[in-house]
Design a protein around this motif. Structure first.
Motif, PDB file in Angstrom:
ATOM      1  N   ASN A  15       0.925  -1.281   0.045  1.00 39.37           N
ATOM      2  CA  ASN A  15       0.111  -0.074   0.116  1.00 39.37           C
ATOM      3  C   ASN A  15       0.845   1.511  -0.095  1.00 39.37           C
ATOM      4  O   ASN A  15       0.449   2.145  -0.673  1.00 39.37           O
ATOM      5  CB  ASN A  15      -0.835   0.167   1.072  1.00 39.37           C
ATOM      6  CG  ASN A  15      -2.172  -0.882   0.925  1.00 39.37           C
ATOM      7  OD1 ASN A  15      -2.656  -0.924  -0.380  1.00 39.37           O
ATOM      8  ND2 ASN A  15      -2.914  -1.174   2.012  1.00 39.37           N
ATOM      9  N   MET A  16       2.005   1.246   0.782  1.00 42.34           N
ATOM     10  CA  MET A  16       2.756   2.505   0.762  1.00 42.34           C
ATOM     11  C   MET A  16       3.479   2.574  -0.725  1.00 42.34           C
ATOM     12  O   MET A  16       3.676   3.707  -1.053  1.00 42.34           O
ATOM     13  CB  MET A  16       3.784   2.128   1.847  1.00 42.34           C
ATOM     14  CG  MET A  16       3.316   2.088   3.369  1.00 42.34           C
ATOM     15  SD  MET A  16       2.551   3.529   3.780  1.00 42.34           S
ATOM     16  CE  MET A  16       0.648   2.905   3.719  1.00 42.34           C
ATOM     17  N   ALA A  17       3.861   1.505  -1.319  1.00 34.45           N
ATOM     18  CA  ALA A  17       4.398   1.673  -2.570  1.00 34.45           C
ATOM     19  C   ALA A  17       3.688   2.235  -3.613  1.00 34.45           C
ATOM     20  O   ALA A  17       4.031   2.968  -4.537  1.00 34.45           O
ATOM     21  CB  ALA A  17       5.131   0.146  -3.098  1.00 34.45           C
ATOM     22  N   ASP A  18       2.262   2.165  -3.428  1.00 34.36           N
ATOM     23  CA  ASP A  18       1.429   2.709  -4.457  1.00 34.36           C
ATOM     24  C   ASP A  18       1.090   4.348  -4.649  1.00 34.36           C
ATOM     25  O   ASP A  18       0.447   4.834  -5.340  1.00 34.36           O
ATOM     26  CB  ASP A  18      -0.107   1.908  -4.138  1.00 34.36           C
ATOM     27  CG  ASP A  18       0.144   0.650  -4.688  1.00 34.36           C
ATOM     28  OD1 ASP A  18       0.923   0.086  -5.410  1.00 34.36           O
ATOM     29  OD2 ASP A  18      -0.830  -0.294  -4.351  1.00 34.36           O
ATOM     30  N   THR A  19       1.910   4.820  -3.655  1.00 37.84           N
ATOM     31  CA  THR A  19       1.902   6.344  -3.641  1.00 37.84           C
ATOM     32  C   THR A  19       2.318   6.774  -5.095  1.00 37.84           C
ATOM     33  O   THR A  19       3.272   6.135  -5.716  1.00 37.84           O
ATOM     34  CB  THR A  19       2.907   6.974  -2.704  1.00 37.84           C
ATOM     35  OG1 THR A  19       2.780   8.254  -2.633  1.00 37.84           O
ATOM     36  CG2 THR A  19       4.238   6.551  -2.684  1.00 37.84           C
ATOM     37  N   ARG A  20       1.947   7.988  -5.519  1.00 38.73           N
ATOM     38  CA  ARG A  20       2.275   8.216  -7.056  1.00 38.73           C
ATOM     39  C   ARG A  20       3.490   9.464  -6.829  1.00 38.73           C
ATOM     40  O   ARG A  20       3.697  10.065  -7.947  1.00 38.73           O
ATOM     41  CB  ARG A  20       0.984   9.009  -7.479  1.00 38.73           C
ATOM     42  CG  ARG A  20      -0.046   8.334  -7.804  1.00 38.73           C
ATOM     43  CD  ARG A  20      -1.419   8.961  -8.479  1.00 38.73           C
ATOM     44  NE  ARG A  20      -1.994   9.875  -7.301  1.00 38.73           N
ATOM     45  CZ  ARG A  20      -2.856  10.547  -7.649  1.00 38.73           C
ATOM     46  NH1 ARG A  20      -3.578  10.595  -8.881  1.00 38.73           N
ATOM     47  NH2 ARG A  20      -3.298  11.441  -6.629  1.00 38.73           N
ATOM     48  N   ALA A  21       3.952   9.685  -5.705  1.00 41.91           N
ATOM     49  CA  ALA A  21       5.049  10.300  -5.529  1.00 41.91           C
ATOM     50  C   ALA A  21       6.431   9.791  -6.514  1.00 41.91           C
ATOM     51  O   ALA A  21       6.386   8.646  -6.882  1.00 41.91           O
ATOM     52  CB  ALA A  21       5.581  10.568  -4.271  1.00 41.91           C
ATOM     53  N   ASP A  22       7.262  10.728  -7.104  1.00 42.30           N
ATOM     54  CA  ASP A  22       8.311  10.305  -7.919  1.00 42.30           C
ATOM     55  C   ASP A  22       9.048   9.396  -7.324  1.00 42.30           C
ATOM     56  O   ASP A  22       9.711   8.306  -7.959  1.00 42.30           O
ATOM     57  CB  ASP A  22       9.071  11.380  -8.382  1.00 42.30           C
ATOM     58  CG  ASP A  22       8.029  12.276  -9.384  1.00 42.30           C
ATOM     59  OD1 ASP A  22       7.381  11.746  -9.931  1.00 42.30           O
ATOM     60  OD2 ASP A  22       8.524  13.509  -9.503  1.00 42.30           O
ATOM     61  N   SER A  23       9.386   9.487  -6.043  1.00 39.88           N
ATOM     62  CA  SER A  23      10.302   8.635  -5.149  1.00 39.88           C
ATOM     63  C   SER A  23       9.688   8.273  -3.864  1.00 39.88           C
ATOM     64  O   SER A  23       8.572   8.875  -3.344  1.00 39.88           O
ATOM     65  CB  SER A  23      11.627   9.250  -5.042  1.00 39.88           C
ATOM     66  OG  SER A  23      11.562  10.431  -4.101  1.00 39.88           O
ATOM     67  N   LEU A  24      10.093   7.090  -3.228  1.00 41.81           N
ATOM     68  CA  LEU A  24       9.668   6.781  -1.841  1.00 41.81           C
ATOM     69  C   LEU A  24      10.912   6.197  -1.170  1.00 41.81           C
ATOM     70  O   LEU A  24      11.430   5.218  -1.495  1.00 41.81           O
ATOM     71  CB  LEU A  24       8.515   5.814  -2.093  1.00 41.81           C
ATOM     72  CG  LEU A  24       7.822   5.223  -0.797  1.00 41.81           C
ATOM     73  CD1 LEU A  24       7.114   6.273   0.176  1.00 41.81           C
ATOM     74  CD2 LEU A  24       6.840   3.969  -0.786  1.00 41.81           C
ATOM     75  N   ARG A  25      10.787   6.823   0.412  1.00 42.90           N
ATOM     76  CA  ARG A  25      11.947   6.332   0.998  1.00 42.90           C
ATOM     77  C   ARG A  25      11.153   5.878   2.251  1.00 42.90           C
ATOM     78  O   ARG A  25      10.025   6.509   2.652  1.00 42.90           O
ATOM     79  CB  ARG A  25      12.835   7.231   1.487  1.00 42.90           C
ATOM     80  CG  ARG A  25      13.703   7.961   0.490  1.00 42.90           C
ATOM     81  CD  ARG A  25      14.698   9.111   0.946  1.00 42.90           C
ATOM     82  NE  ARG A  25      15.612   9.557  -0.111  1.00 42.90           N
ATOM     83  CZ  ARG A  25      16.650   9.056  -0.389  1.00 42.90           C
ATOM     84  NH1 ARG A  25      17.063   7.863   0.324  1.00 42.90           N
ATOM     85  NH2 ARG A  25      17.377   9.497  -1.506  1.00 42.90           N
ATOM     86  N   MET A  26      11.661   4.794   2.875  1.00 47.89           N
ATOM     87  CA  MET A  26      10.849   4.222   4.199  1.00 47.89           C
ATOM     88  C   MET A  26      12.109   3.915   5.351  1.00 47.89           C
ATOM     89  O   MET A  26      13.135   3.458   4.988  1.00 47.89           O
ATOM     90  CB  MET A  26      10.246   2.858   3.925  1.00 47.89           C
ATOM     91  CG  MET A  26       9.088   2.833   2.991  1.00 47.89           C
ATOM     92  SD  MET A  26       8.109   1.532   2.981  1.00 47.89           S
ATOM     93  CE  MET A  26       8.979   0.031   3.009  1.00 47.89           C
TER      94      MET A  26
END
Length: 372
Positions: A294-305
């Motif tokens: 679910n977190m990975a489905d954000t439409r932001a260009d990049s995602l850091r956790m």
């Protein structure tokens, strides 16, 4: 002096002690690095809202999700803004009404004085029937939750808890508590509920400053579900969180008095299970993997956790392996940038010494993961 200033500055974050809290330094350290990028933050296991408080301090927008009504009630206070007088005025109004639903068990008769129990129940009923949630009601609810139980104070003029001797971060069970009090001839303090609330507010700096956010950005729900994720209105680019540790299954039962104040039963609910599935390592990892998906489905260009995760020592399982399994189970492409042993934080432990309970520190790691 520096420590006192630090405690005063961050007193809102401690509005209600919560035994699974991670230290404020964890989200502050990571979020400060990206402040210039003005990212939107999300914590899918927000607990008492430490990530939200860090975002508030840094002027960043943040969302929080948790399945526990206690957690979300506390976290919402981190994104509320109102005057202290508004909070006290609401408390005075609610205390004028007589409670109609009061528990009659031996436990509650020894937890509070009769007057305190009447006042607590009046606040409970008033907040439950509040037609429209406001910043003042959000703040008052969190204040009361933080005062419901805690250690006895020798001076009633400085008391900040309503109850007979109890831990402040979790609620011990009724039979055990009654035996403990009887064996030591302990009685609840004859305090003024309103005075206790005033003292707690005095510890917190101004609450009506402007900042980016609203308590509506705290969502009560299961982060594994797409329907819960859909309630987040912004495209976040940073996840900072600490999922339930493998082997920890009693979050609901350990917060049962606070759950009662929020409308739950006045007895311990042993049927409620943990948010994540604990039917073995694979099942747990798959459950956690749904959240990462679910977190990975954000439409932001990049995602850091940035994830702090661990296990209780008795589980005898490799926390790093579970995290890797959960990322693979998500069905998304991830890259682990770093894995570090987390520093032990005394403030994150249960206040077990209050009632001589025994507990062991969790084995914790900090993970930095990016979406490919």
């Amino acid at each position: 002096m520096a420590k006192l200033c630090y405690l005063k500055e961050n007193a809102l974050n401690a509005i209600c002690p919560y035994f699974t809290m991670f230290p404020l330094e964890f989200p502050m350290r990571h979020l400060a690095k990206f402040k210039k990028e003005d990212p939107v933050i999300i914590d899918p296991f927000c607990g008492r809202g430490t990530s939200m408080f860090a975002a508030r301090k840094l002027g960043l927008k943040a969302w929080g999700i948790d399945s526990s009504p206690v957690a979300t009630a506390i976290a919402r206070a981190k994104l509320a803004s109102c005057s202290k007088e508004d909070i006290l005025d609401l408390a005075r109004d609610l205390l004028q009404n007589a409670a109609t639903d009061m528990p009659e068990s031996e436990f509650f008769s020894k937890l509070y004085t009769s007057q305190t129990l009447k006042d607590v129940c009046a606040l409970r009923e008033g907040l439950l029937s509040h037609a429209h949630e406001t910043d003042a009601s959000v703040m008052l609810r969190a204040l009361v939750l933080g005062a419901l139980h805690g250690p006895l104070n020798k001076s009633l003029d400085t008391a900040i808890y309503f109850s007979n001797q109890m831990p402040r971060t979790f609620a011990s069970k009724p039979d055990y508590s009654v035996r403990y009090w009887d064996q030591r001839s302990l009685v609840p303090p004859a305090i003024s509920v309103l005075d206790v609330l005033k003292r707690k507010l005095d510890r917190i700096p101004t609450l009506d400053e402007q900042f980016t956010g609203s308590f509506h950005q705290i969502i009560e729900g299961d982060s594994q579900l797409e329907i819960t994720r859909a309630k987040v209105a912004d495209d976040f680019s940073i996840v900072i969180t600490s999922p339930p540790y493998y082997g920890m299954k009693t979050y609901v039962q350990d917060q049962w008095i606070r759950n009662w104040f929020l409308g739950g039963a006045s007895t311990v609910d042993y049927t409620s299970g943990p948010q994540l599935e604990h039917g073995g390592v694979t099942t747990f990892a798959e459950s956690l993997g749904k959240v990462w998906r679910n977190m990975a489905d954000t439409r932001a260009d990049s995602l850091r956790m940035f994830i702090r995760f661990g296990i209780i020592p008795s589980a005898k399982i490799d926390a790093k392996k579970i995290m890797q399994m959960s990322l693979e189970a998500s069905g998304k492409e991830w890259k682990i940038i770093s894995i570090r042993s987390a520093e032990t934080a005394a403030e994150g432990k249960r206040q077990a010494t209050q009632m001589k309970s025994k507990s062991s520190a969790a084995i914790e790691y900090d993970f930095h993961v990016v979406r490919r």
